[in-house]
Design a protein around this motif. Structure first.
Motif, short mmCIF file in Angstrom:
data_model
loop_
_atom_site.label_atom_id
_atom_site.label_comp_id
_atom_site.label_asym_id
_atom_site.label_seq_id
_atom_site.Cartn_x
_atom_site.Cartn_y
_atom_site.Cartn_z
N VAL A 122 0.85 -1.19 0.00
CA VAL A 122 0.00 0.00 0.00
C VAL A 122 0.88 1.24 0.00
N PRO A 123 0.93 1.98 -1.12
CA PRO A 123 1.78 3.17 -1.17
C PRO A 123 1.33 4.23 -0.17
N GLN A 124 2.27 5.06 0.23
CA GLN A 124 1.98 6.09 1.22
C GLN A 124 0.89 7.04 0.74
N VAL A 125 0.84 7.34 -0.56
CA VAL A 125 -0.18 8.26 -1.05
C VAL A 125 -1.58 7.70 -0.78
N GLU A 126 -1.78 6.40 -0.92
CA GLU A 126 -3.09 5.81 -0.61
C GLU A 126 -3.40 5.93 0.87
N GLN A 127 -2.40 5.83 1.70
CA GLN A 127 -2.60 5.97 3.14
C GLN A 127 -2.96 7.41 3.49
#
Length: 192
Positions: free
Chosen positions: A109-114
């Motif tokens: 899960v990429p940080q941007v999605e988080q």
């Protein structure tokens, strides 16, 4: 055909933020805030990482943050008007939920999605507060990203930031309706 919930769609189509300066006492107590928080955390969260957390800011904490805001703004060389406006975000508030973007190391899960998930918490809290009958507003400001402010004021770690300061309270005066986006101007269709 899916089961429609027209009352929910009508609510979402008419929802609006309330200016933070128009919100006052009373504010939800802990019992009234609990279902708002529960609903607010029901957001898309790929990988079930829960890359966010909440800090409830009550009067004493808000007064402390107002003083810290004033001090940090002066250190940063902000002019008097900007200092006063920034400080008022906390000094004039009665209850604020700070939504903290707290990313989790993940290969999937990429940080941007988080980060987007933390933003979804902000909107979900606004909607839940409105559905519970309260006025609410999502603010940020330079304080949301200022490392010294975040560490001193909220004890955040270096990888955390404030996705939103969600002000919740009783609306004292309803603002006039504002223009809404033109759906046709903001939408395109790709049919092939």
């Amino acid at each position: 055909m899916p089961d429609a919930m027209p009352e929910v769609l009508a609510f979402l189509r008419s929802r609006r933020s309330r200016p933070a300066k128009s919100l006052g006492l009373p504010v939800p107590d802990e019992a009234a805030l609990a279902p708002i928080l529960e609903a607010g955390l029901r957001v898309p969260d790929h990988g079930k990482l829960e890359p966010w957390r909440l800090i409830i800011l009550e009067q004493a904490a808000l007064a402390r943050l107002a003083a810290l805001t004033e001090m940090r703004a002066a250190e940063m060389g902000h002019d008097a008007e900007r200092i006063a406006k920034s400080k008022s975000q906390f000094a004039d508030a009665a209850l604020v939920v700070a939504v903290i973007s707290s990313p989790v190391i993940s290969e999937k899960v990429p940080q941007v999605e988080q980060t987007l998930s933390a933003g979804a918490v902000c909107l979900s809290l606004l909607n839940a507060a409105a559905a519970a009958g309260w006025g609410a507003n999502w603010l940020t400001g330079w304080m949301a990203l200022d490392a010294p402010f975040l560490q001193q004021g909220l004890a955040l770690t270096p990888d955390e930031f404030v996705a939103g300061f969600i002000h919740i309270g009783t609306e004292r005066a309803a603002p006039p309706e504002r223009p809404r986006p033109d759906i046709a101007a903001k939408t395109s269709w790709m049919r092939s």
